[in-house]
Design an enzyme around this catalytic site. Sequence first.
Site, PDB file in Angstrom:
ATOM      1  N   CYS A 276       0.793  -1.242   0.000  1.00 54.72           N
ATOM      2  CA  CYS A 276       0.000   0.000   0.000  1.00 54.72           C
ATOM      3  C   CYS A 276       0.822   1.287   0.000  1.00 54.72           C
ATOM      4  O   CYS A 276       0.772   2.064  -0.936  1.00 54.72           O
ATOM      5  CB  CYS A 276      -0.935  -0.011   1.205  1.00 54.72           C
ATOM      6  SG  CYS A 276      -2.129  -1.352   1.126  1.00 54.72           S
TER       7      CYS A 276
HETATM    8  N1  LIG Z   1      -2.557  -5.975   1.915  1.00 59.91           N
HETATM    9  C1  LIG Z   1      -3.013  -4.879   2.485  1.00 59.91           C
HETATM   10  O1  LIG Z   1      -2.600  -4.499   3.573  1.00 59.91           O
HETATM   11  C2  LIG Z   1      -4.102  -4.053   1.813  1.00 59.91           C
HETATM   12  C3  LIG Z   1      -4.854  -3.182   2.590  1.00 59.91           C
HETATM   13  C4  LIG Z   1      -5.844  -2.427   1.995  1.00 59.91           C
HETATM   14  C5  LIG Z   1      -6.051  -2.532   0.618  1.00 59.91           C
HETATM   15  N2  LIG Z   1      -5.283  -3.370  -0.116  1.00 59.91           N
HETATM   16  C6  LIG Z   1      -5.555  -3.465  -1.563  1.00 59.91           C
HETATM   17  O2  LIG Z   1      -6.317  -4.636  -1.790  1.00 59.91           O
HETATM   18  C7  LIG Z   1      -5.977  -5.213  -3.060  1.00 59.91           C
HETATM   19  C8  LIG Z   1      -5.560  -6.658  -2.869  1.00 59.91           C
HETATM   20  O3  LIG Z   1      -4.358  -6.696  -2.112  1.00 59.91           O
HETATM   21  P1  LIG Z   1      -3.888  -7.979  -1.306  1.00 59.91           P
HETATM   22  O4  LIG Z   1      -2.870  -7.474  -0.339  1.00 59.91           O
HETATM   23  O5  LIG Z   1      -5.048  -8.761  -0.790  1.00 59.91           O
HETATM   24  O6  LIG Z   1      -3.187  -8.811  -2.458  1.00 59.91           O
HETATM   25  P2  LIG Z   1      -2.656 -10.335  -2.329  1.00 59.91           P
HETATM   26  O7  LIG Z   1      -1.549 -10.451  -3.290  1.00 59.91           O
HETATM   27  O8  LIG Z   1      -2.440 -10.702  -0.910  1.00 59.91           O
HETATM   28  O9  LIG Z   1      -3.868 -11.212  -2.836  1.00 59.91           O
HETATM   29  C9  LIG Z   1      -4.417 -11.055  -4.088  1.00 59.91           C
HETATM   30  C10 LIG Z   1      -4.874 -12.409  -4.595  1.00 59.91           C
HETATM   31  O10 LIG Z   1      -5.512 -12.177  -5.860  1.00 59.91           O
HETATM   32  C11 LIG Z   1      -5.187 -13.265  -6.707  1.00 59.91           C
HETATM   33  N3  LIG Z   1      -5.406 -12.823  -8.088  1.00 59.91           N
HETATM   34  C12 LIG Z   1      -4.607 -12.017  -8.837  1.00 59.91           C
HETATM   35  N4  LIG Z   1      -5.185 -11.809 -10.037  1.00 59.91           N
HETATM   36  C13 LIG Z   1      -6.350 -12.485 -10.022  1.00 59.91           C
HETATM   37  C14 LIG Z   1      -7.367 -12.664 -10.986  1.00 59.91           C
HETATM   38  N5  LIG Z   1      -7.334 -12.077 -12.177  1.00 59.91           N
HETATM   39  N6  LIG Z   1      -8.426 -13.451 -10.649  1.00 59.91           N
HETATM   40  C15 LIG Z   1      -8.492 -14.055  -9.447  1.00 59.91           C
HETATM   41  N7  LIG Z   1      -7.544 -13.920  -8.497  1.00 59.91           N
HETATM   42  C16 LIG Z   1      -6.494 -13.140  -8.792  1.00 59.91           C
HETATM   43  C17 LIG Z   1      -3.760 -13.609  -6.365  1.00 59.91           C
HETATM   44  O11 LIG Z   1      -3.447 -14.938  -6.718  1.00 59.91           O
HETATM   45  C18 LIG Z   1      -3.745 -13.402  -4.851  1.00 59.91           C
HETATM   46  O12 LIG Z   1      -4.029 -14.592  -4.152  1.00 59.91           O
HETATM   47  C19 LIG Z   1      -4.907  -4.296  -3.643  1.00 59.91           C
HETATM   48  O13 LIG Z   1      -5.509  -3.336  -4.474  1.00 59.91           O
HETATM   49  C20 LIG Z   1      -4.329  -3.624  -2.425  1.00 59.91           C
HETATM   50  O14 LIG Z   1      -3.764  -2.366  -2.726  1.00 59.91           O
HETATM   51  C21 LIG Z   1      -4.323  -4.157   0.451  1.00 59.91           C
END
Ligand SMILES: NC(=O)c1ccc[n+]([C@@H]2O[C@H](COP(=O)([O-])OP(=O)(O)OC[C@H]3O[C@@H](n4cnc5c(N)ncnc54)[C@H](O)[C@@H]3O)[C@@H](O)[C@H]2O)c1
Length: 424
Positions: A276
Amino acid sequence: MKACQEVRIPPVSPQKPQILAVIGQGYVGLPLAMAAVDAGWTVIGVDNFEAKVAQINGGSSPVEDILDAQLQAAITKGFYKATADYSAVSQASVITICVPTPLDDMREPDLTLLRNAATGIAPFVSNETLVVSESTSYPGTLRDIIIPIINSHKPKDSLTVYFASAPERVNPGDPVWNQKNTPRLVGSIDKESQQRAIAFYESICDAAVSVSTPEVAEAAKLLENTFRLVNIALINEFTQLCYASGLNVQEVIDAASSKPYGFMPFRPGVGVGGHCIPVDPLYLTWWARQKGGIAALIESADSINTAMPKYVAERALSMVDQNIKNPKVLILGVAYKTGVGDVRETPVSKLRDYLKSQGANVAWHDPLVPLWEDSNSIDLDWHCDVAILATNQPGMNLEKLITRGVKILDCTNSLIGKAGVSSL
Ligand SMILES: NC(=O)c1ccc[n+]([C@@H]2O[C@H](COP(=O)([O-])OP(=O)(O)OC[C@H]3O[C@@H](n4cnc5c(N)ncnc54)[C@H](O)[C@@H]3O)[C@@H](O)[C@H]2O)c1
């Protein structure tokens, strides 16, 4: 999997079962799925990484905030299942998209995964479904990218699809704030979508905050994380000024914190990491450029934080006997923050690279990260000339190092006053 849980929540779509599909089962998606199960939803977790789907269905959680027991209970009761098959979303009344939104090689927004997710689910979005984007992105992403993809590929009889943006604010590893008790911003493209989106988030969160458009929700999320980036940069820059002047920056921050209003303490560190803080503000700078402007303060903050690993490395190397040509440096904690094993965008990567470029022999120790970039966490007994406490992970026996008289550069403000320890 059961058709759906016994209904104990107000329906989001009256004609449809209370089934939620969550696209992306990572740090955001899996905790959301479990929170929804707790709230009475039956959840399909969709992820295109087959090995992760198999791991989750085997009852092993890939994220620290979800315990295996909680996951196993949801699976056993038939209220949750993971799949790599997008067609499963056709059963859902609500679909949330929680896929990564990283930067590309030019450090610009890379929405490939988000576009792929929208394209993947589009043919299976049934009539009267609410589609929500939780992924962080610049204002206009829902309206200009996700909606056109879904509307042009959805089934012909899916006449009405509702759309909202509700950016996730979860802070993995936070013992206090979680998906349930953190108020959720919700902005939709029209009144009907907003009613459904608010009903959905009120069913899983303590509070949903209604905003007028998806763009307001998207921009607010970027503002929140940019606020952190800029303040961290300010304190990192200020730290260097204090050190050069012989002032203890932590004492100065503590002193300023005695003001009861108008000041919020931030602490220096190796830089910023995770999905983030180093990433989202660059969505804002990119967005500013598209509008013909320059977000100069944010770009400057990014440069200051990006240069921190080099500053930390130089400080650590200055603690070593200058006659040692290839000093041994032990990095303590490589995850980007305490309590998690997440190494995405960790500033420790640049710290290690810079140390190596200066001829140092670098090893690392992190109880939550057994393997990182093809090397293993090393035992604390490893002889080193200096140690850098980059991330104070639980389970690290730092007293052992202090007792052995190892010199430590503490970038976490957690070893104040200990023998052999210098603070950033
Ligand atoms: N991690 C954090 O602390 C956090 C906090 C708030 C917001 N976010 C936002 O949330 C979103 C997700 O982040 P995250 O940390 O959960 O990511 P992550 O990498 O932990 O998980 C994302 C998952 O999505 C899957 N994926 C990717 N492309 C895909 C597709 N086309 N179809 C299905 N699955 C797919 C991946 O295999 C992975 O398991 C991002 O936009 C991030 O900026 C993250």
